[in-house]
Motif scaffolding. Structure first.
Motif, PDB file in Angstrom:
ATOM      1  N   PHE A  55     -31.053 -16.925 -23.776  1.00  0.00           N
ATOM      2  CA  PHE A  55     -30.850 -18.355 -23.846  1.00  0.00           C
ATOM      3  C   PHE A  55     -29.322 -18.424 -23.641  1.00  0.00           C
ATOM      4  N   LEU A  56     -28.697 -17.510 -24.561  1.00  0.00           N
ATOM      5  CA  LEU A  56     -27.279 -17.447 -24.928  1.00  0.00           C
ATOM      6  C   LEU A  56     -26.539 -17.150 -23.349  1.00  0.00           C
ATOM      7  N   ALA A  57     -27.238 -16.119 -22.521  1.00  0.00           N
ATOM      8  CA  ALA A  57     -26.619 -15.789 -21.248  1.00  0.00           C
ATOM      9  C   ALA A  57     -26.805 -17.181 -20.295  1.00  0.00           C
ATOM     10  N   GLU A  58     -27.771 -18.006 -20.554  1.00  0.00           N
ATOM     11  CA  GLU A  58     -28.025 -19.065 -19.415  1.00  0.00           C
ATOM     12  C   GLU A  58     -26.874 -19.884 -19.841  1.00  0.00           C
ATOM     13  N   GLN A  59     -26.384 -20.096 -21.282  1.00  0.00           N
ATOM     14  CA  GLN A  59     -25.458 -21.126 -21.584  1.00  0.00           C
ATOM     15  C   GLN A  59     -24.041 -20.453 -21.352  1.00  0.00           C
ATOM     16  N   GLN A  60     -23.944 -19.271 -21.036  1.00  0.00           N
ATOM     17  CA  GLN A  60     -22.581 -18.661 -20.580  1.00  0.00           C
ATOM     18  C   GLN A  60     -21.803 -18.511 -21.823  1.00  0.00           C
ATOM     19  N   VAL A  61     -22.495 -18.010 -22.871  1.00  0.00           N
ATOM     20  CA  VAL A  61     -21.972 -18.026 -24.135  1.00  0.00           C
ATOM     21  C   VAL A  61     -21.771 -16.436 -24.420  1.00  0.00           C
ATOM     22  N   GLU A  62     -20.498 -15.688 -24.684  1.00  0.00           N
ATOM     23  CA  GLU A  62     -20.275 -14.377 -25.047  1.00  0.00           C
ATOM     24  C   GLU A  62     -20.874 -14.146 -26.376  1.00  0.00           C
ATOM     25  N   ILE A  63     -21.464 -13.041 -26.512  1.00  0.00           N
ATOM     26  CA  ILE A  63     -21.843 -12.617 -28.084  1.00  0.00           C
ATOM     27  C   ILE A  63     -21.055 -11.220 -28.268  1.00  0.00           C
ATOM     28  N   LEU A  64     -20.232 -11.605 -29.395  1.00  0.00           N
ATOM     29  CA  LEU A  64     -19.510 -10.334 -29.942  1.00  0.00           C
ATOM     30  C   LEU A  64     -20.047  -9.914 -31.243  1.00  0.00           C
ATOM     31  N   ILE A  65     -20.170  -8.917 -31.675  1.00  0.00           N
ATOM     32  CA  ILE A  65     -20.837  -8.233 -32.800  1.00  0.00           C
ATOM     33  C   ILE A  65     -19.724  -7.245 -33.417  1.00  0.00           C
ATOM     34  N   PRO A  66     -19.325  -6.944 -34.642  1.00  0.00           N
ATOM     35  CA  PRO A  66     -18.453  -6.258 -35.403  1.00  0.00           C
ATOM     36  C   PRO A  66     -18.931  -4.923 -35.189  1.00  0.00           C
ATOM     37  N   GLU A  67     -18.098  -3.903 -35.015  1.00  0.00           N
ATOM     38  CA  GLU A  67     -18.564  -2.424 -35.065  1.00  0.00           C
ATOM     39  C   GLU A  67     -19.179  -2.263 -36.452  1.00  0.00           C
ATOM     40  N   PRO A  68     -20.084  -1.300 -36.615  1.00  0.00           N
ATOM     41  CA  PRO A  68     -20.636  -1.049 -37.789  1.00  0.00           C
ATOM     42  C   PRO A  68     -19.659  -0.130 -38.606  1.00  0.00           C
ATOM     43  N   THR A  69     -19.758  -0.307 -39.855  1.00  0.00           N
ATOM     44  CA  THR A  69     -19.045   0.349 -40.814  1.00  0.00           C
ATOM     45  C   THR A  69     -19.630   1.740 -40.958  1.00  0.00           C
ATOM     46  N   GLU A  70     -19.050   2.784 -40.671  1.00  0.00           N
ATOM     47  CA  GLU A  70     -19.643   4.347 -40.927  1.00  0.00           C
ATOM     48  C   GLU A  70     -19.386   4.664 -42.323  1.00  0.00           C
ATOM     49  N   ASP A  71     -20.409   5.101 -42.882  1.00  0.00           N
ATOM     50  CA  ASP A  71     -20.450   5.732 -44.217  1.00  0.00           C
ATOM     51  C   ASP A  71     -19.650   6.956 -44.305  1.00  0.00           C
TER      52      ASP A  71
END
Length: 258
Positions: A239-255
């Motif tokens: 759906f977001l690709a159809e809406q041309q919305v970019e998705i950003l995810i924070p990098e996971p914090t490594e223990d």
């Protein structure tokens, strides 16, 4: 099977699996797509479900609207990570808008050292940013909500109509494929903030997806970027690709190993 029996079974399926598609109804109950659609329409008329593209979800249970002070006690690490990534998108010299949500406040916390102008209706964010010498603050004027720590009203909306900024960072009460919702007062302000910006960045952790509040204030046509804490479902990503919305995810914090 009578329609009422089938509708009850649809609700039971939703309680177990959170969502159901029209194709699943066809398969589970050996009915036509038209019958599945009529079942969903009737359930929606009874306020038992929320129809989505191709299916349905259960409405969110009513939630107590807690004060901003209490909400600050529960700012999760996920929200802080979202806020940090949002702050990284701000360039030197930009004019930006920050709304009054706690997730967006996490963005304000990471603006130290950036020379920018921040327009906000958040009393808490304005106070926090007063410690950042490079940040210029424009606190919108209007009525003060002492519990939620933000400024609202007609004067805020009128003032926002005169601004044109580089970016607006918007926290959301609820997100569906139909758009965004919040309380009415907040929603009217968020809408104006989005309309004032060249680029709109929505900040929302996974708990906000497929939830609705009472006032729908915008659809996806106003949004350029969504920052969230984990990849959404395939349906959402398509759906977001159809809406041309970019998705950003924070990098996971490594223990770190001890």
């Amino acid at each position: 099977m009578f329609q009422e029996e089938r509708m009850q079974l649809i609700i039971e399926h939703l309680r177990k699996h959170n969502r159901i598609s029209a194709d699943e109804i066809v398969s589970l109950f050996d009915v036509s797509r038209d019958t599945a659609r009529r079942d969903l329409i009737k359930l929606e008329e009874q306020d038992a479900i929320i129809r989505t593209r191709g299916g349905a979800i259960l409405p969110s249970p009513p939630r107590e609207y807690i004060s901003y002070k209490d909400r600050l006690l529960y700012v999760s690490e996920e929200k802080r990570a979202i806020g940090k990534l949002a702050a990284a998108m701000v360039r030197q010299g930009e004019n930006i808008i920050l709304d009054s949500s706690t997730t967006v406040q996490a963005c304000a916390e990471h603006l130290d050292g950036k020379s920018c102008t921040v327009i906000t209706n958040s009393i808490h964010s304005a106070d926090l940013l007063s410690n950042h010498s490079a940040v210029h603050i424009r606190l919108l004027g209007g009525k003060v909500d002492k519990e939620q720590r933000y400024v609202y009203g007609a004067s805020v909306i009128e003032t926002l109509s005169h601004y044109y900024v580089d970016k607006a960072f918007i926290g959301i009460g609820g997100i569906t494929m139909d758009g965004f919702s919040a309380s009415e007062e907040e929603g009217k302000i968020k809408q104006k903030m989005m309309q004032a910006a060249k680029e709109v960045i929505v900040l929302a952790d996974r708990s906000k997806f497929d939830k609705r509040y009472g006032y729908r204030f915008a659809d996806w046509s106003l949004v350029d970027v969504l920052i969230t804490d984990q990849w959404p479902s395939d349906d959402w990503r398509n759906f977001l690709a159809e809406q041309q919305v970019e998705i950003l995810i924070p990098e996971p914090t490594e223990d770190k190993e001890l």
